[in-house]
Design a protein around this motif. Structure first.
Motif, PDB file in Angstrom:
ATOM      1  N   VAL A   1       0.853  -1.185   0.000  1.00 48.09           N
ATOM      2  CA  VAL A   1       0.000   0.000   0.000  1.00 48.09           C
ATOM      3  C   VAL A   1       0.891   1.238   0.000  1.00 48.09           C
ATOM      4  N   ASP A   2       0.915   1.951  -1.115  1.00 49.70           N
ATOM      5  CA  ASP A   2       1.751   3.131  -1.273  1.00 49.70           C
ATOM      6  C   ASP A   2       0.896   4.375  -1.028  1.00 49.70           C
ATOM      7  N   LEU A   3       1.074   5.015   0.123  1.00 51.03           N
ATOM      8  CA  LEU A   3       0.238   6.154   0.482  1.00 51.03           C
ATOM      9  C   LEU A   3       0.429   7.336  -0.462  1.00 51.03           C
ATOM     10  N   LYS A   4       1.616   7.518  -0.997  1.00 50.22           N
ATOM     11  CA  LYS A   4       1.865   8.633  -1.899  1.00 50.22           C
ATOM     12  C   LYS A   4       1.083   8.493  -3.201  1.00 50.22           C
ATOM     13  N   ARG A   5       0.761   7.278  -3.565  1.00 52.59           N
ATOM     14  CA  ARG A   5       0.041   7.049  -4.818  1.00 52.59           C
ATOM     15  C   ARG A   5      -1.341   7.686  -4.799  1.00 52.59           C
ATOM     16  N   PHE A   6      -1.941   7.808  -3.616  1.00 57.82           N
ATOM     17  CA  PHE A   6      -3.269   8.404  -3.529  1.00 57.82           C
ATOM     18  C   PHE A   6      -3.257   9.865  -3.971  1.00 57.82           C
ATOM     19  N   GLU A   7      -2.138  10.541  -3.792  1.00 57.27           N
ATOM     20  CA  GLU A   7      -2.057  11.966  -4.104  1.00 57.27           C
ATOM     21  C   GLU A   7      -2.299  12.239  -5.583  1.00 57.27           C
ATOM     22  N   SER A   8      -1.867  11.326  -6.447  1.00 60.70           N
ATOM     23  CA  SER A   8      -2.093  11.489  -7.878  1.00 60.70           C
ATOM     24  C   SER A   8      -3.282  10.666  -8.374  1.00 60.70           C
ATOM     25  N   ALA A   9      -3.606   9.581  -7.683  1.00 58.96           N
ATOM     26  CA  ALA A   9      -4.712   8.726  -8.119  1.00 58.96           C
ATOM     27  C   ALA A   9      -6.064   9.379  -7.853  1.00 58.96           C
TER      28      ALA A   9
ATOM     29  N   LYS B   1      -3.498 -11.386  -0.626  1.00 59.72           N
ATOM     30  CA  LYS B   1      -2.464 -11.619  -1.632  1.00 59.72           C
ATOM     31  C   LYS B   1      -1.119 -11.919  -0.964  1.00 59.72           C
ATOM     32  N   TYR B   2      -0.814 -11.189   0.112  1.00 60.57           N
ATOM     33  CA  TYR B   2       0.433 -11.422   0.842  1.00 60.57           C
ATOM     34  C   TYR B   2       0.442 -12.821   1.462  1.00 60.57           C
ATOM     35  N   LEU B   3      -0.697 -13.220   2.029  1.00 63.02           N
ATOM     36  CA  LEU B   3      -0.779 -14.503   2.723  1.00 63.02           C
ATOM     37  C   LEU B   3      -0.851 -15.678   1.751  1.00 63.02           C
ATOM     38  N   VAL B   4      -1.538 -15.480   0.634  1.00 66.50           N
ATOM     39  CA  VAL B   4      -1.705 -16.545  -0.360  1.00 66.50           C
ATOM     40  C   VAL B   4      -1.314 -15.964  -1.718  1.00 66.50           C
ATOM     41  N   PRO B   5      -0.037 -15.949  -2.047  1.00 71.25           N
ATOM     42  CA  PRO B   5       0.440 -15.266  -3.261  1.00 71.25           C
ATOM     43  C   PRO B   5      -0.231 -15.717  -4.545  1.00 71.25           C
ATOM     44  N   GLY B   6      -0.728 -16.954  -4.593  1.00 66.90           N
ATOM     45  CA  GLY B   6      -1.282 -17.469  -5.834  1.00 66.90           C
ATOM     46  C   GLY B   6      -2.654 -16.972  -6.203  1.00 66.90           C
ATOM     47  N   VAL B   7      -3.283 -16.138  -5.369  1.00 70.18           N
ATOM     48  CA  VAL B   7      -4.651 -15.726  -5.674  1.00 70.18           C
ATOM     49  C   VAL B   7      -4.722 -14.723  -6.814  1.00 70.18           C
ATOM     50  N   ALA B   8      -3.620 -14.025  -7.117  1.00 74.37           N
ATOM     51  CA  ALA B   8      -3.658 -13.010  -8.169  1.00 74.37           C
ATOM     52  C   ALA B   8      -2.245 -12.620  -8.560  1.00 74.37           C
ATOM     53  N   GLU B   9      -2.133 -11.977  -9.723  1.00 71.84           N
ATOM     54  CA  GLU B   9      -0.851 -11.443 -10.147  1.00 71.84           C
ATOM     55  C   GLU B   9      -0.642 -10.072  -9.501  1.00 71.84           C
ATOM     56  N   GLY B  10       0.564  -9.548  -9.650  1.00 72.59           N
ATOM     57  CA  GLY B  10       0.839  -8.215  -9.132  1.00 72.59           C
ATOM     58  C   GLY B  10       1.404  -8.249  -7.732  1.00 72.59           C
ATOM     59  N   THR B  11       2.089  -7.161  -7.379  1.00 77.49           N
ATOM     60  CA  THR B  11       2.733  -7.099  -6.072  1.00 77.49           C
ATOM     61  C   THR B  11       2.304  -5.875  -5.266  1.00 77.49           C
ATOM     62  N   THR B  12       1.424  -5.054  -5.804  1.00 75.87           N
ATOM     63  CA  THR B  12       0.973  -3.869  -5.089  1.00 75.87           C
ATOM     64  C   THR B  12      -0.528  -3.921  -4.874  1.00 75.87           C
ATOM     65  N   ALA B  13      -0.997  -3.148  -3.896  1.00 72.49           N
ATOM     66  CA  ALA B  13      -2.429  -3.085  -3.637  1.00 72.49           C
ATOM     67  C   ALA B  13      -3.169  -2.526  -4.847  1.00 72.49           C
ATOM     68  N   GLU B  14      -2.542  -1.586  -5.537  1.00 72.95           N
ATOM     69  CA  GLU B  14      -3.162  -0.975  -6.702  1.00 72.95           C
ATOM     70  C   GLU B  14      -3.424  -2.000  -7.804  1.00 72.95           C
ATOM     71  N   SER B  15      -2.501  -2.936  -7.974  1.00 71.87           N
ATOM     72  CA  SER B  15      -2.649  -3.926  -9.039  1.00 71.87           C
ATOM     73  C   SER B  15      -3.775  -4.911  -8.776  1.00 71.87           C
ATOM     74  N   LEU B  16      -4.266  -4.956  -7.523  1.00 70.44           N
ATOM     75  CA  LEU B  16      -5.306  -5.917  -7.162  1.00 70.44           C
ATOM     76  C   LEU B  16      -6.713  -5.351  -7.286  1.00 70.44           C
ATOM     77  N   VAL B  17      -6.833  -4.057  -7.574  1.00 71.88           N
ATOM     78  CA  VAL B  17      -8.139  -3.411  -7.553  1.00 71.88           C
ATOM     79  C   VAL B  17      -9.095  -4.023  -8.568  1.00 71.88           C
ATOM     80  N   THR B  18      -8.648  -4.219  -9.797  1.00 68.80           N
ATOM     81  CA  THR B  18      -9.550  -4.686 -10.851  1.00 68.80           C
ATOM     82  C   THR B  18      -9.479  -6.185 -11.102  1.00 68.80           C
ATOM     83  N   CYS B  19      -8.529  -6.873 -10.490  1.00 64.93           N
ATOM     84  CA  CYS B  19      -8.375  -8.302 -10.795  1.00 64.93           C
ATOM     85  C   CYS B  19      -9.444  -9.133 -10.095  1.00 64.93           C
ATOM     86  N   HIS B  20      -9.689 -10.284 -10.659  1.00 63.62           N
ATOM     87  CA  HIS B  20     -10.628 -11.248 -10.093  1.00 63.62           C
ATOM     88  C   HIS B  20      -9.804 -12.267  -9.324  1.00 63.62           C
TER      89      HIS B  20
END
Length: 359
Positions: free
Chosen positions: A157-165, A334-353
């Motif tokens: 979770v990158d807090l600075k990302r919210f400033e531009s998002a 995602k951190y606890l069960v890495p196989g549930v989705a691709e990506g390594t950031t919270a942002e990358s998980l927003v739209t994934c199933h």
């Protein structure tokens, strides 16, 4: 004594999360093999009585014929009851302290993880819409303690990302501002006044407040002259204190309604609205029990006093994912069960199933 399996613990409505490559399943429908995806489900899905039916049946030793109980011989290093943010965070910190080889089981009696941090997904005309179904915002996250900051960093979770998002200029760019709508059915004519008559705009970052003075706004309302006078008195009333001794405050808060207090302590008026089922008013800096109108009345106190401005320029109200705090919950899973989705950031998980049963 027979052992109770994790499925029968909540009659199949358990969320099992592993710090290693354990299977991940959600809800009774999923546990039984159905292809349901919790964020897309509709209906009453929160802490309704049905969520506790089987646990209560077990606790009260009533009929609990949920099927045969089988000893699976499973063992875990840690069992957590509750897959909300606290439960998921406990698993995160346990894994950080003891390593990824430890096996963790998290049980929950709802159809999805996250607790109050739920999310909803809807497909409208072929377009996916995502919103929060529970808690929305990380409040003043930059003021969080080291433990929370460690958690954010660990789950991406990158807090600075919210400033531009977060587009803080959206409303001003489009000429939008805080308004109040009076409908014809209730007030005699449809009227839109460019004044909020309260402070809800503080919770919508970038939304301008009143475009009119209090006097101009009140003059435009479809109220009687007496009603206008009352409303203006409320808006100009300022803060009021209660003449209650400190030792009597707790009892006063528990036994005195907002309406009683408003009648005694300051000007008040009631306007009927169609969309606010519950109102909570603060008097001075002390909360008073909320007045919850019936479904038929839908009354809203506007306001017992003019609420002070709560906006803090050092902490803009921008720290929410499109799905609210469900974004944090998904990052924890995602951190606890890495196989549930691709990506390594919270942002990358927003739209994934999320893959409910990762390989």
């Amino acid at each position: 004594m027979k052992k109770l399996t994790r499925r029968n613990f909540v009659n199949g409505s358990a969320a099992a999360l592993g710090a290693t490559a354990l299977p991940l399943s959600f809800g009774s429908a999923l546990a039984s093999g159905a292809a349901a995806y919790p964020p897309s489900l509709t209906g009453l899905r929160g802490n309704h009585p049905g969520a506790n039916t089987h646990a209560h049946a077990r606790a009260w030793q009533t009929d609990f014929s949920a099927g045969s109980v089988i000893d699976t011989t499973e063992s875990y290093d840690l069992v957590i009851v509750g897959a909300g943010l606290s439960g998921l965070a406990a698993a995160f910190f346990y894994r950080q302290a003891h390593g990824p080889d430890k096996k963790i089981l998290i049980l929950d009696n709802h159809d999805d993880f996250g607790g109050h941090a739920k999310r909803n997904e809807h497909t409208i005309d072929g377009r996916q819409l995502i919103t929060y179904g529970g808690s929305q915002t990380l409040v003043e996250p930059h003021n969080a303690g080291p433990a929370i900051k460690t958690l954010f960093e660990g789950i991406g979770v990158d807090l600075k990302r919210f400033e531009s998002a977060f587009d803080q200029s959206f409303f001003s760019t489009h000429g939008l501002g805080a308004t109040t709508y009076f409908n014809e059915q209730t007030f005699g004519r449809n009227t839109l006044v460019r004044h909020p008559f309260c402070n809800y705009y503080n919770y919508i970052e970038g939304l301008p407040g009143a475009a009119l003075s209090d006097e101009q706004a009140v003059a435009q309302t479809p109220l009687s002259e007496r009603g206008k006078s009352q409303l203006l008195r409320v808006l100009k009333g300022g803060l009021h204190s209660l003449d209650v001794a400190p030792e009597d405050l707790a009892d006063y808060i528990e036994t005195t309604t907002t309406l009683t207090t408003s009648r005694k302590r300051s000007a008040w008026m009631i306007l009927r609205y169609c969309t606010w089922p519950d109102i909570r008013v603060s008097i001075g800096q002390m909360p008073v029990p909320s007045y919850s109108p019936s479904k038929r009345q839908r009354l809203a106190v506007l306001w017992v006093l003019r609420l002070w401005r709560v906006y803090d320029e050092d902490h803009p109200y921008i720290h929410h994912f499109p799905d609210g705090n469900a974004g944090v919950a998904r990052a924890l899973v995602k951190y606890l069960v890495p196989g549930v989705a691709e990506g390594t950031t919270a942002e990358s998980l927003v739209t994934c199933h999320l893959r409910l049963r990762p390989a």
